[in-house]
Design an enzyme around this catalytic site. Structure first.
Site, short mmCIF file in Angstrom:
data_model
loop_
_atom_site.label_atom_id
_atom_site.label_comp_id
_atom_site.label_asym_id
_atom_site.label_seq_id
_atom_site.Cartn_x
_atom_site.Cartn_y
_atom_site.Cartn_z
N ILE A 129 1.63 -7.54 -10.70
CA ILE A 129 1.79 -6.38 -11.57
C ILE A 129 3.25 -6.01 -11.75
CG2 ILE A 129 1.32 -3.90 -11.75
CD1 ILE A 129 -1.43 -4.47 -10.51
N GLU A 130 4.05 -6.07 -10.68
CA GLU A 130 5.46 -5.71 -10.81
C GLU A 130 6.19 -6.68 -11.72
OE1 GLU A 130 9.26 -4.31 -8.05
OE2 GLU A 130 7.54 -5.31 -7.11
N GLU A 176 0.82 -1.21 0.00
CA GLU A 176 0.00 0.00 0.00
C GLU A 176 0.86 1.26 0.00
OE1 GLU A 176 -2.36 -3.32 1.85
OE2 GLU A 176 -0.32 -2.55 2.04
N LEU A 235 15.56 -6.24 0.75
CA LEU A 235 14.34 -5.49 0.49
C LEU A 235 14.57 -4.50 -0.65
CD1 LEU A 235 13.09 -4.67 4.11
CD2 LEU A 235 12.07 -6.27 2.50
N GLY A 236 13.51 -4.25 -1.40
CA GLY A 236 13.56 -3.21 -2.42
C GLY A 236 14.29 -3.60 -3.69
#
EC number: 2.4.99.12
Length: 455
Positions: free
Chosen positions: A364-365, A74, A336-337
């Site tokens: 979606i990514e 989110e 992460l990321g």
């Protein structure tokens, strides 16, 4: 006068506060972020923040545009919308709230001077009132699913416009909400506007009395993958001796499913060599694949490493290598990321959360990175997007983990089909963009007639 259901709910969440504090202490042992500024969760703010608010009090009501993004996904969606909102209101001040440590850590990247980031208040009347008195938001944007009865009621009482953006509601969540309809219907009905991701989401939200004013699409389609990460992943992919299959954003129990099938499909001919769950009939020479596993939650990185290592696999952790080692059985994505890097490195991805009954993670990514997806049967959190991806050729559905591992290997071994799948995934992503601009325009129209506006 508050309804009996809201009164009982308010009593229960007030009584639950000691349990919430205990849970936060327990979570903080695994993720230190949960031990940060715990008082904010109950509407108590540290002196530096109080001083900041006193200094800015001359701006009065309406100094903040408030966005609540509960967790990591989110928050990333909020960042996409925020870029459009800052373009509409260059001088706006952001009030950003979260419920999880990963969401808060990601949200720090979105802050500019004058912005404020705090925890979402626990949904007692007292905590919510203290939160609203402290910040006086001009308007609030709840991202995707976060509708809390006391928070919504207090905003309505104070005249703070509150909207639900990028809204989604699964059949499972609808059924749960209808079981407590005397509480959920007023909460959804008091929102000023709801902008849904899909027609199906809109219909389910209307069943709860939500004021759906449009179906604007999914903000996550507007995200641009990190170009440097994607390029690095593709460079490493080109150097890999084997096709790379990714178990992306895996959830509890799924790594064990994967491991069971991985070991079961070993052949004696591969003893002492890199292991594979895809036999030579399923994938072309050299007859093996490289697996990459990326758990969804960082607190599980060590747990998954221990699971794989205890089975005798050679596991290479991303946090400990500069480039992928070719002598490992499994690469573990424990950072992460870097999902764009992982999708760029992979030929095909298995969608985490879809092989256990958890509703699936967002694909979606993967599509934006041009990575085809194989998904299991459980995609109720993103049902319409999942079906659209399958129809577009960007994804394939299977019955379970064993079938998924086989299907991913077959897709990776068929170079023509793989090239087409990559193209179709990218086209699917591009075709669904534009939700951020539509949502920002809808918010601007909603606030246009109000005396207090963001900025």
């Amino acid at each position: 006068m508050a309804s009996a259901a809201l009164w009982l709910y308010s009593l229960l969440v007030w009584l639950a506060q000691p349990l919430v504090r205990r849970k936060l202490r327990r979570r903080a042992r695994a993720e230190k972020g949960y031990g940060t500024a715990v008082g904010e969760r109950f509407g108590y703010y540290a002196p530096p923040l109080d001083s900041l608010m006193m200094h800015s009090s001359t701006s009065g009501q309406g100094s903040f545009l408030w966005i609540h993004a509960v967790s990591l996904g989110e928050t990333r969606a909020a960042g996409i919308l925020l870029a459009e909102l800052r373009a509409q209101w260059p001088d706006m001040r952001l009030l950003l709230t979260h419920g999880t440590a990963t969401g808060r850590a990601e949200g720090e990247k979105l802050l500019l001077p004058g912005d404020v980031q705090v925890w979402q208040p626990w949904d007692t009347r007292g905590a919510v009132e203290r939160f609203l008195r402290q910040f006086h938001p001009a308007a609030g944007i709840l991202m995707e699913t976060e509708v809390w009865p006391n928070l919504v009621a207090a905003c309505q009482a104070r005249g703070v416009p509150l909207v639900l953006a990028n809204a989604r509601l699964s059949e499972k969540s609808l059924a749960a909400a209808l079981r407590i309809a005397s509480l959920s219907r007023p909460a959804y009905g008091r929102l000023n506007a709801v902008w849904a991701q899909t027609d199906a989401d809109a219909e389910r939200l209307r069943q709860l009395g939500a004021p759906v004013q449009g179906v604007l699409g999914n903000l996550k389609f507007d995200a641009e993958p990190d170009a440097a990460q994607l390029a690095q992943g593709r460079e490493w992919h080109a150097a890999s001796a084997r096709p790379v299959l990714l178990l992306a954003s895996s959830r509890e129990g799924e790594e064990a499913m994967w491991l069971q099938n991985f070991i079961k499909n070993r052949t004696p001919a591969l003893a002492g060599q890199a292991l594979t769950a895809i036999n030579t009939e399923a994938i072309a020479a050299p007859g093996s694949v490289q697996w990459l596993i990326v758990p969804r939650h960082p607190q599980r990185f060590d747990e998954v490493f221990a699971l794989l290592s205890s089975a005798g696999l050679r596991v290479a952790r991303r946090s400990q290598w500069g480039q992928p080692p070719q002598d490992a059985d499994v690469w573990l994505g424990d950072t992460l990321g870097e999902m764009a890097l992982y999708y760029g490195l992979a030929d095909v991805a298995l969608l985490g959360g879809s092989f256990a009954p958890l509703g699936g993670q967002n694909l979606i990514e993967a599509a934006a990175c041009g990575c085809p997806v194989v998904m299991g049967p459980h995609t109720f959190n993103f049902a319409e997007v999942a079906e659209q991806a399958c129809a577009a050729g960007a994804a394939q559905r299977v019955a379970g983990m064993a079938e998924g591992m086989l299907a991913a290997g077959q897709w990776a071994s068929d170079r023509a089909r793989l090239a087409l799948g990559r193209t179709q995934a990218q086209a699917f992503s591009t075709a669904h963009r534009g939700a951020a601009a539509r949502t920002a325009a809808a918010l601007k129209a909603l606030l246009a007639t109000r005396p207090s506006r963001a900025g």
